[in-house]
Design a protein around this motif. Structure first.
Motif, PDB file in Angstrom:
ATOM      1  N   ARG A  24      48.503  32.052  37.144  1.00 20.98           N
ATOM      2  CA  ARG A  24      48.192  33.476  36.969  1.00 20.98           C
ATOM      3  C   ARG A  24      48.972  34.121  35.828  1.00 20.98           C
ATOM      4  NH1 ARG A  24      43.810  32.731  38.764  1.00 20.98           N
ATOM      5  NH2 ARG A  24      43.439  34.973  38.932  1.00 20.98           N
ATOM      6  N   THR A  25      49.295  33.351  34.808  1.00 24.16           N
ATOM      7  CA  THR A  25      49.938  33.915  33.616  1.00 24.16           C
ATOM      8  C   THR A  25      48.975  33.995  32.436  1.00 24.16           C
ATOM      9  OG1 THR A  25      50.752  31.709  32.983  1.00 24.16           O
ATOM     10  CG2 THR A  25      52.255  33.124  34.248  1.00 24.16           C
TER      11      THR A  25
ATOM     12  N   SER B 268      52.048  38.519  38.069  1.00 22.83           N
ATOM     13  CA  SER B 268      51.557  37.157  38.287  1.00 22.83           C
ATOM     14  C   SER B 268      51.612  36.785  39.764  1.00 22.83           C
ATOM     15  CB  SER B 268      52.355  36.156  37.445  1.00 22.83           C
ATOM     16  OG  SER B 268      53.720  36.156  37.794  1.00 22.83           O
TER      17      SER B 268
ATOM     18  N   SER C 296      48.715  38.565  41.534  1.00 23.45           N
ATOM     19  CA  SER C 296      47.470  37.911  41.125  1.00 23.45           C
ATOM     20  C   SER C 296      47.311  36.568  41.829  1.00 23.45           C
ATOM     21  CB  SER C 296      47.459  37.719  39.604  1.00 23.45           C
ATOM     22  OG  SER C 296      46.287  37.064  39.179  1.00 23.45           O
ATOM     23  N   TRP C 297      48.394  35.837  41.956  1.00 20.92           N
ATOM     24  CA  TRP C 297      48.367  34.536  42.641  1.00 20.92           C
ATOM     25  C   TRP C 297      48.015  34.702  44.119  1.00 20.92           C
ATOM     26  CZ3 TRP C 297      52.794  32.882  45.862  1.00 20.92           C
ATOM     27  CH2 TRP C 297      52.579  31.624  46.434  1.00 20.92           C
TER      28      TRP C 297
ATOM     29  N   ALA D 241      44.295  35.486  44.380  1.00 17.15           N
ATOM     30  CA  ALA D 241      43.496  34.282  44.121  1.00 17.15           C
ATOM     31  C   ALA D 241      43.527  33.337  45.315  1.00 17.15           C
ATOM     32  CB  ALA D 241      44.004  33.580  42.864  1.00 17.15           C
TER      33      ALA D 241
ATOM     34  N   TRP E 189      39.883  31.346  41.328  1.00 14.73           N
ATOM     35  CA  TRP E 189      40.962  31.106  40.369  1.00 14.73           C
ATOM     36  C   TRP E 189      40.513  31.317  38.933  1.00 14.73           C
ATOM     37  CZ3 TRP E 189      45.723  30.462  42.389  1.00 14.73           C
ATOM     38  CH2 TRP E 189      45.792  30.131  43.754  1.00 14.73           C
TER      39      TRP E 189
ATOM     40  N   TYR F 236      51.896  37.442  28.174  1.00 21.06           N
ATOM     41  CA  TYR F 236      50.541  37.683  28.684  1.00 21.06           C
ATOM     42  C   TYR F 236      49.839  38.756  27.860  1.00 21.06           C
ATOM     43  CZ  TYR F 236      46.934  39.020  32.120  1.00 21.06           C
ATOM     44  OH  TYR F 236      45.749  39.324  32.747  1.00 21.06           O
TER      45      TYR F 236
ATOM     46  N   LYS G   2      39.124  38.846  32.858  1.00 24.93           N
ATOM     47  CA  LYS G   2      40.341  39.245  33.564  1.00 24.93           C
ATOM     48  C   LYS G   2      39.994  39.604  34.992  1.00 24.93           C
ATOM     49  CE  LYS G   2      44.268  42.404  33.474  1.00 24.93           C
ATOM     50  NZ  LYS G   2      44.975  43.482  32.758  1.00 24.93           N
ATOM     51  N   GLN G   3      40.713  39.015  35.921  1.00 26.09           N
ATOM     52  CA  GLN G   3      40.466  39.287  37.335  1.00 26.09           C
ATOM     53  C   GLN G   3      41.355  40.425  37.827  1.00 26.09           C
ATOM     54  OE1 GLN G   3      40.523  34.614  38.027  1.00 26.09           O
ATOM     55  NE2 GLN G   3      39.931  35.638  39.917  1.00 26.09           N
TER      56      GLN G   3
END
Length: 328
Positions: free
Chosen positions: A14-15, A110, A113-114, A117, A123, A173, A204-205
């Motif tokens: 997630r970077t 990150s 976001s991880w 996901a 992902w 990022y 981008k999520q």
């Protein structure tokens, strides 16, 4: 491409490493082969081999795959996370012919976001119509363990490079959307092709504000307040992601010298010296730079040098106090 035999992208989940890989692969002669040393697969999930080497062969001897990567046409590399085969880290870090690219992101972003996901099972995203999202609960102890492992790995990269007299190409990022940074990275790798635009297939999520991603947002803020906020970006990223004091910079009228003042510094003396250096006066120095004008000045002054003047701590403290009382 004679400077390096291969490259490694040091990153974390997630970077933005997938996006970075996609853009590396858009350059002719460069090829990033995914997570070549992920303990659960080789390169990508459901992948069986990389350059003829199976996961079983790789696990028995990681050098077999590294040699294949080095021998392949063009310049090849892979992404490496802190939980990948530790033997590979020792091999790459001690090899001057291995180019190092280090990708960093704000650890809170990150981490969240991880977690999203992991909760949604998504992902990668190439079509915004298929986007999935879910609010997560922030667990302070889990984040602190994540942060400790992340920083330990990044500082190890930094210190090992220092001890071996090597350097790496650092990418944040936020830099991934800058085509000039991507072109600069290619030049670092020895590829002199230039791209005009970025690969936009990956989306981008979860672009919404952090408060909408975390159900326990106020509790997260309270937890993070206990941590050194500046140290959160010590991964390492060298400088806070805020604009430098560019408007205060002062350049010589003609010479390629740029003065970066510190508070209570001898600005008048330096301006007078810069002016006389080019047979002019203190009023002729260049001031009021912006992000755009400072880049233009640097481009038109190849070989430029920047400097500052640091006064004795007592003189500086006296100047700061005088300035404070003068301003009421």
């Amino acid at each position: 491409m004679a400077s390096f035999d291969y490259f490694v992208v040091f990153a974390e989940m997630r970077t933005g490493s997938n996006f970075l890989e996609a853009n590396i692969n858009s350059f002719e002669g460069l090829s990033c082969l995914g997570e070549a040393f992920n303990p659960h697969f080789i390169g990508y999930p459901e992948n069986e081999k990389i350059h003829g080497i199976t996961q079983k062969q790789r696990d028995a001897d990681p050098n077999l795959l590294i040699e294949k990567i080095k021998a392949a046409d063009g310049l090849n590399g892979f992404r490496y996370f802190n939980n990948h085969d530790p033997r590979v880290l020792d091999i790459c870090m001690s090899d001057r012919r291995c180019a190092k690219i280090i990708l960093t992101r704000n650890p809170v972003e990150s981490f969240v976001s991880w977690k999203i996901a992991a909760a949604t099972g998504q992902w990668k995203l190439t079509n915004m119509n298929h986007a999935k999202t879910e609010q997560i609960t922030f667990e302070p102890r889990e984040f602190e363990a994540h942060l400790e492992a992340l920083q330990s790995f990044q500082v190890k990269l930094l210190n090992t490079s220092q001890r071996l007299g090597q350097t790496a190409f650092y990418v944040a990022y936020e830099d991934l959307q800058d085509v000039d940074v991507m072109n600069g990275m290619a030049e670092y790798l020895g590829c002199y092709e230039r791209i005009a635009s970025l690969d936009k297939k990956l989306k981008k999520q979860n672009p919404m504000p952090m408060s909408q991603k975390v159900s326990s947002f106020s509790a997260m803020e309270t937890s993070l307040a206990r941590l050194d906020r500046f140290n959160l970006t010590r991964t390492p990223n060298f400088e806070p992601r805020r604009g430098p004091m560019i408007p205060t910079y002062i350049a010589a009228p003609k010479s390629a010298l740029l003065y970066m003042p510190l508070k209570t510094g001898p600005d008048e003396t330096i301006c007078d010296w810069l002016g006389r250096l080019d047979d002019a006066g203190a009023d002729d120095v260049l001031r009021d730079f912006s992000q755009g004008s400072i880049r233009k000045w640097m481009r038109t002054h190849p070989g430029h040098r920047s400097f500052t003047v640091l006064r004795h701590p007592l003189a500086r403290a006296r100047g700061l106090l005088s300035s404070y009382f003068a301003n009421g």
